[in-house]
Write an enzyme that holds these catalytic residues in place. Structure first.
Site, PDB file in Angstrom:
ATOM      1  CG  HIS A   1      -2.916  10.733   0.329  1.00 49.22           C
ATOM      2  ND1 HIS A   1      -3.133  10.563   1.673  1.00 49.22           N
ATOM      3  CD2 HIS A   1      -2.948   9.498  -0.220  1.00 49.22           C
ATOM      4  CE1 HIS A   1      -3.295   9.270   1.920  1.00 49.22           C
ATOM      5  NE2 HIS A   1      -3.194   8.604   0.794  1.00 49.22           N
TER       6      HIS A   1
ATOM      7  CE  LYS B   1       2.169   5.559  -1.321  1.00 47.12           C
ATOM      8  NZ  LYS B   1       1.656   5.382   0.007  1.00 47.12           N
TER       9      LYS B   1
ATOM     10  CG  ASP C   1       2.360  13.824   0.068  1.00 49.31           C
ATOM     11  OD1 ASP C   1       3.245  12.937   0.043  1.00 49.31           O
ATOM     12  OD2 ASP C   1       1.140  13.564   0.067  1.00 49.31           O
TER      13      ASP C   1
ATOM     14  CD  GLN D   1       1.956   7.809  -4.990  1.00 48.24           C
ATOM     15  OE1 GLN D   1       2.504   7.056  -5.788  1.00 48.24           O
ATOM     16  NE2 GLN D   1       1.173   7.364  -4.031  1.00 48.24           N
TER      17      GLN D   1
ATOM     18  CB  CYS E   1      -6.497   8.527   0.777  1.00 50.53           C
ATOM     19  SG  CYS E   1      -6.692   6.981   1.641  1.00 50.53           S
TER      20      CYS E   1
END
Lengths: 154, 412
Positions: free
Chosen positions: B125, B227, B201, B204, B369
């Protein structure tokens, strides 16, 4: 007519499926400008050839994007060809008025009936105003043309 | 594993999922961008504002102490939820983007210079690309890229070559475009063997599957609250205590100092060192409530539910749209999250999403993104549908109906 049918009028889909003036021009003599929509990744490339008498001798469009950005670019290319740079700037102002975008510091004015007539096929894009996120799609090619014109002055 | 909950019954906790758009019931398939939140989270935040709110770590009055306790309890909950034995390793940020900027600026500022190298992947991302590019422009270090391989997984053929001499590997745990679950075990051990630190990261993956930082072996893990059923305005950076200790502060201001004179300042201990200014207090409490909600269901059950739903979606969309649809990424549901990028033959993603909106189906069009990844995929935009615990097979059926309509509208 539903909003969706209003957005995707037949003439828009026609320009999307058979884009006018797509391709490239040799630079120089033509000027090239690139525009991006950072939200969706659409790209438009405008090649602009201005004759000595100040008219648009040729214009080609490259890049990829959604039906609205592609058809708007196609209609724009057909509308500006043969016009003088000053006429193109007026047309740009009328189109932005149709999209409810005022020039910096100016009052927002609805285009007049004569301006709408002048816009021709482009007037079919007026349904876009109901979908604010799509206005950027419709104006991408015009903003890119604006950059190409600015390069002429430079 | 505890008994699986009734997922269909969970939907009642999310008022927004019972609203209508364009006269049809909302089908929300954009949780990878931001999830919805249950009343339990909203009530916890409301209660705090109405009964226990004051600034934290400042006042000595009882109310300030209650607020501080609520804020610090949220930190403990996050630490337990991700398997951190030390809650001071949990830093509250504005979002995951800020957490990644913190690592790039603070750790990178102290450790990266001319002649150094870091490794990223083209699946990242922009939040895990641009902060490093900004630092690289200042410091002159090299950024190397792990490319995309077959079928939406990373190509690790040259992994050891790329890592040779590198000081940092910063990588996603799950692609926000393809749903690909990256092979973290292999990546982390290879990076550590090469002497590089590892930043994950995990935006998700944390909302959708069990996360254990104590077993993972990474050095930094970043994720966001919004999220995972929590509010906006709060994210988390987990980092190894000894690394956080050595790093200079990120933002300066109140709350992050132990002393200030006209000559200079002394930073406070972690985590305060990295929490300048009034923090997102009520947001932290909301995130704590979201964690309570997720834990009551069980992360393994949530993962299982999403594997089943993804499996149903892959099958249904392929069967009903045939050649007209391309679903990018891995075809094995157990190797991917509930994120699905779609291209429809002859229809741009923007137009797909517009028609879907007419059916009250919310998906995200565009480059998500992740422009370097889109370039490798050879597309300039996809429509992305993503699932969460409140989605069910009927949502997939409506999605399929709407996609068929979009294809019919444009392809004829």
């Amino acid at each position: 007519m539903t909003d969706l049918e209003d957005l995707y009028r037949e003439i828009i889909l026609d320009h999307y499926r058979s884009p006018r003036n797509s391709g490239e021009l040799e630079t120089p003599p033509a000027h090239r400008a690139e525009g991006f929509n950072p939200l969706c990744g659409d790209e438009i490339v405008v090649y602009l050839l201005v004759a000595d008498d100040g008219t648009i001798a040729d214009i080609k469009i490259g890049g990829q994007g959604c039906s609205i950005s592609q058809s708007s670019a196609s209609m724009m290319s057909a509308a500006v060809k043969g016009k003088t740079v000053a006429q193109v700037r007026d047309l740009m102002k009328s189109f932005k008025g149709l999209m409810s975008i005022a020039a910096d510091g100016a009052e927002l004015a609805e285009p007049s009936p004569s301006e709408i007539r002048e816009l021709g096929d482009l007037a079919a894009l007026r349904g876009v105003v109901k979908f604010p996120t799509r206005i950027k799609c419709a104006t991408l090619s015009w903003n890119t043309l604006d950059q190409a014109l600015a390069e002429l002055d430079a | 594993m505890t008994k699986a909950p009734d997922f269909a019954a969970l939907k009642k906790d999310f008022p927004i999922l019972h609203t209508e758009r364009n006269g049809r019931p909302l089908v929300f398939l954009d949780s990878a961008a931001s999830s919805q939140r249950p009343t339990q989270v909203l009530d916890a935040m409301d209660w705090m504002y109405n009964h226990a709110y004051a600034n934290v770590h400042r006042g000595v009055y009882g109310l300030a102490e209650a607020a501080t306790n609520a804020y610090e309890s949220a930190r403990l909950k996050v630490a337990r939820f991700i398997g951190s034995p030390d809650s001071s390793e949990v830093i509250f940020t504005k979002n995951a983007t800020e957490a990644l900027n913190l690592v790039a600026r603070s750790w990178g500022g102290a450790n990266l210079g001319d002649g150094d190298a870091i490794v990223l992947t083209t699946m990242e991302h922009h939040a895990n690309i641009v902060p490093w590019q900004m630092m690289a422009a200042e410091r002159g270090f090299e950024i190397r890229w792990i490319p995309l391989g077959e079928n939406g997984q990373l190509d690790l053929t040259d992994l050891d070559v790329l890592l040779d001499g590198a000081k940092m590997l910063s990588v996603t745990s799950m692609s926000n475009v393809l749903g690909t679950i990256t092979p973290l075990d292999r990546l982390i051990s290879a990076a550590h063997a090469a002497g590089a630190k590892v930043c994950i990261d995990a935006c998700q993956s944390v909302p959708h599957m069990r996360t254990r930082v104590d077993e993972m072996g990474a050095d930094f893990v970043a994720f966001s609250g919004h999220k995972m059923l929590g509010p906006t305005g709060i994210g988390v950076l987990w980092g190894r205590h000894e690394l956080l200790e050595e790093m200079p502060p990120f933002l300066g201001g109140g709350g992050m100092i132990s002393n200030v004179t006209t000559e200079g300042f002394m930073p406070d201990a972690v985590p305060s060192k990295f929490e300048a200014g009034t923090p997102p207090i009520v947001e932290a409490v909301g995130l704590g409530a979201a964690i309570d909600y997720l834990e009551a269901i069980g992360m393994d059950h949530i993962r299982q539910h999403e594997i089943e739903l993804t499996s149903y979606a892959l099958r249904t969309l392929s069967e009903r749209l045939g050649q007209a649809i391309t679903i990018h990424g891995l075809s094995e549901p157990a190797q991917r999250g509930g994120v699905m990028s779609i291209t429809l033959d002859g229809v741009h993603a923007h137009d797909v999403s517009q028609v879907l909106d007419g059916y009250a189906v919310a998906v995200r069009p565009g480059h998500h993104c992740a422009k370097p990844l889109m370039r490798e995929l050879g597309v300039n935009a996809t429509a992305r549908a993503s699932f969460y615990l409140y989605n069910d097979t009927s949502d997939v059926d409506v999605l399929a109906d709407a996609l068929i309509e979009a294809h019919r509208f444009f392809a004829t």
